[in-house]
Design a protein around this motif. Sequence first.
Motif, PDB file in Angstrom:
ATOM      1  N   ASP A 172       0.858  -1.179   0.000  1.00 37.01           N
ATOM      2  CA  ASP A 172       0.000   0.000   0.000  1.00 37.01           C
ATOM      3  C   ASP A 172       0.900   1.236   0.000  1.00 37.01           C
ATOM      4  O   ASP A 172       1.628   1.481   0.960  1.00 37.01           O
ATOM      5  CB  ASP A 172      -0.889  -0.032   1.246  1.00 37.01           C
ATOM      6  N   MET A 173       0.883   1.996  -1.095  1.00 37.04           N
ATOM      7  CA  MET A 173       1.800   3.131  -1.221  1.00 37.04           C
ATOM      8  C   MET A 173       1.554   4.179  -0.150  1.00 37.04           C
ATOM      9  O   MET A 173       2.465   4.864   0.296  1.00 37.04           O
ATOM     10  CB  MET A 173       1.645   3.767  -2.591  1.00 37.04           C
ATOM     11  N   ASP A 174       0.308   4.329   0.262  1.00 34.61           N
ATOM     12  CA  ASP A 174      -0.021   5.407   1.197  1.00 34.61           C
ATOM     13  C   ASP A 174       0.338   5.041   2.634  1.00 34.61           C
ATOM     14  O   ASP A 174       0.777   5.877   3.409  1.00 34.61           O
ATOM     15  CB  ASP A 174      -1.518   5.714   1.078  1.00 34.61           C
ATOM     16  N   LYS A 175       0.193   3.734   2.979  1.00 35.50           N
ATOM     17  CA  LYS A 175       0.350   3.331   4.377  1.00 35.50           C
ATOM     18  C   LYS A 175       1.720   2.751   4.679  1.00 35.50           C
ATOM     19  O   LYS A 175       2.230   2.875   5.779  1.00 35.50           O
ATOM     20  CB  LYS A 175      -0.716   2.278   4.719  1.00 35.50           C
ATOM     21  N   GLU A 176       2.337   2.043   3.716  1.00 36.18           N
ATOM     22  CA  GLU A 176       3.540   1.284   4.023  1.00 36.18           C
ATOM     23  C   GLU A 176       4.822   1.865   3.443  1.00 36.18           C
ATOM     24  O   GLU A 176       5.889   1.317   3.649  1.00 36.18           O
ATOM     25  CB  GLU A 176       3.381  -0.154   3.495  1.00 36.18           C
ATOM     26  N   MET A 177       4.719   2.951   2.676  1.00 33.69           N
ATOM     27  CA  MET A 177       5.913   3.473   2.020  1.00 33.69           C
ATOM     28  C   MET A 177       6.066   4.955   2.303  1.00 33.69           C
ATOM     29  O   MET A 177       5.088   5.685   2.416  1.00 33.69           O
ATOM     30  CB  MET A 177       5.815   3.281   0.507  1.00 33.69           C
ATOM     31  N   VAL A 178       7.315   5.398   2.414  1.00 31.77           N
ATOM     32  CA  VAL A 178       7.624   6.812   2.600  1.00 31.77           C
ATOM     33  C   VAL A 178       8.684   7.194   1.577  1.00 31.77           C
ATOM     34  O   VAL A 178       9.610   6.432   1.330  1.00 31.77           O
ATOM     35  CB  VAL A 178       8.156   7.093   4.018  1.00 31.77           C
ATOM     36  N   MET A 179       8.531   8.347   0.963  1.00 30.47           N
ATOM     37  CA  MET A 179       9.505   8.798  -0.021  1.00 30.47           C
ATOM     38  C   MET A 179      10.123  10.101   0.474  1.00 30.47           C
ATOM     39  O   MET A 179       9.427  11.075   0.708  1.00 30.47           O
ATOM     40  CB  MET A 179       8.794   9.016  -1.345  1.00 30.47           C
ATOM     41  N   ILE A 180      11.443  10.092   0.654  1.00 27.75           N
ATOM     42  CA  ILE A 180      12.158  11.261   1.152  1.00 27.75           C
ATOM     43  C   ILE A 180      12.993  11.822   0.006  1.00 27.75           C
ATOM     44  O   ILE A 180      13.664  11.051  -0.693  1.00 27.75           O
ATOM     45  CB  ILE A 180      13.103  10.880   2.308  1.00 27.75           C
ATOM     46  N   SER A 181      12.958  13.112  -0.209  1.00 26.02           N
ATOM     47  CA  SER A 181      13.810  13.678  -1.250  1.00 26.02           C
ATOM     48  C   SER A 181      14.508  14.909  -0.713  1.00 26.02           C
ATOM     49  O   SER A 181      14.048  15.554   0.224  1.00 26.02           O
ATOM     50  CB  SER A 181      12.985  14.005  -2.486  1.00 26.02           C
ATOM     51  N   GLY A 182      15.656  15.207  -1.319  1.00 26.78           N
ATOM     52  CA  GLY A 182      16.465  16.332  -0.868  1.00 26.78           C
ATOM     53  C   GLY A 182      16.157  17.584  -1.667  1.00 26.78           C
ATOM     54  O   GLY A 182      15.048  17.793  -2.114  1.00 26.78           O
ATOM     55  N   ILE A 183      17.170  18.412  -1.831  1.00 26.98           N
ATOM     56  CA  ILE A 183      16.997  19.671  -2.555  1.00 26.98           C
ATOM     57  C   ILE A 183      17.512  19.501  -3.977  1.00 26.98           C
ATOM     58  O   ILE A 183      18.394  18.709  -4.237  1.00 26.98           O
ATOM     59  CB  ILE A 183      17.775  20.788  -1.809  1.00 26.98           C
TER      60      ILE A 183
END
Lengths: 273, 97
Positions: A48-59
Amino acid sequence: MEIDFSKLGHNLEDKLTSKMLPHIWCSGCSLGTNLQSLVRGAVMTGMDMDKEMVMISGIGCTGRASGYVEFDGFHTTHGRAIPFASGVKTGNPNLEVIVFSGDGDLFSIGGNHFIHAARRKLDMTIICTNNSVYGLTGGQASPTTFEYSTTTTTIDHNLRPFNLVDLALGAGADFVARYTSAHFKILPRIIKQAIETDGVAFIDLISGCPAIYGKRNGYPTADYMVKNFLEASVEIEVKEDGSHLLSENTRVEFDRTKGYTKIPIGVFRRQHR
Amino acid sequence: MTEHEVSRNERFDAYLVGKRSNRVFVVDRDRCKGCRICVSVCPYQALEMSREKTQRGYFFPIENGNCTACKQCLYACPDFVLSVHKLEEVTVGGETA
């Protein structure tokens, strides 16, 4: 037969933030293709992309990516994508953490964090969009700018670039791969394997910046860039003695007049704890 | 070149494509930035660039009747412009997707 125009959105429209599109990236930028490959890979894992995944990005240009998808995400300060991701993973170990950032962010100001993340073997996936330039600020030389290439800060000569695959292998990442943005057919499968790896998975994603870097360095248009990537790519042959992992066999070669001349692609290391 | 069906509104071009004409190939003109990647990756030379421009000033791809709905251009498109749908899912009164 009458077409209902309200149903004609993109096939991945429910995974994208529709009101933010069209995105800010230039015409022909590889980032959109990379982002689409990432979303397709995430869909292939069945999580589940909304519940089980986190996407972190920089600048940087790549930093904007976390705003265009329906992952939970965070747009961190410059170079600190991996420290933030380490905190997220430590706080909630059930989440799959994906760091999606550029070469300037991950290997210039954030280089120290990358090698220590690889050493600690936290479970995260690091996808580096490597376009060899600081695109957002106007084309300054980045840690992966090639030796004889023109940028706004290097007129004709630059210092030796990082070989990101070599760096990740040396620092001890568990999954190391390199592909180009033109390999959009196999990339979702590789990203799926990277997400499923327990440990640091690193993908060096060779991408192009035709508007700022390419026009000075031999790939002025997007369609030439895609052909150049496919022609220059060489699949590695896995050898018994491990000589395919030596630095001279994993180095990307570049010519200022023609674009890329050799890109060794493939999965260089795949190990499970 | 075969005769083929096209429906348009102010945002979308929808072409009826595929061997059995049961797929809809969609170009979202509002998002296109005219980078020509779709034209260069198409294995059947089914796309060409338009002569008129979109509202934002870019040329956009048009389909010339050779499309087989293989989705190569969809995967390559950096701007989320192109998409391929099943015909029964997008017709008025058809099944919902």
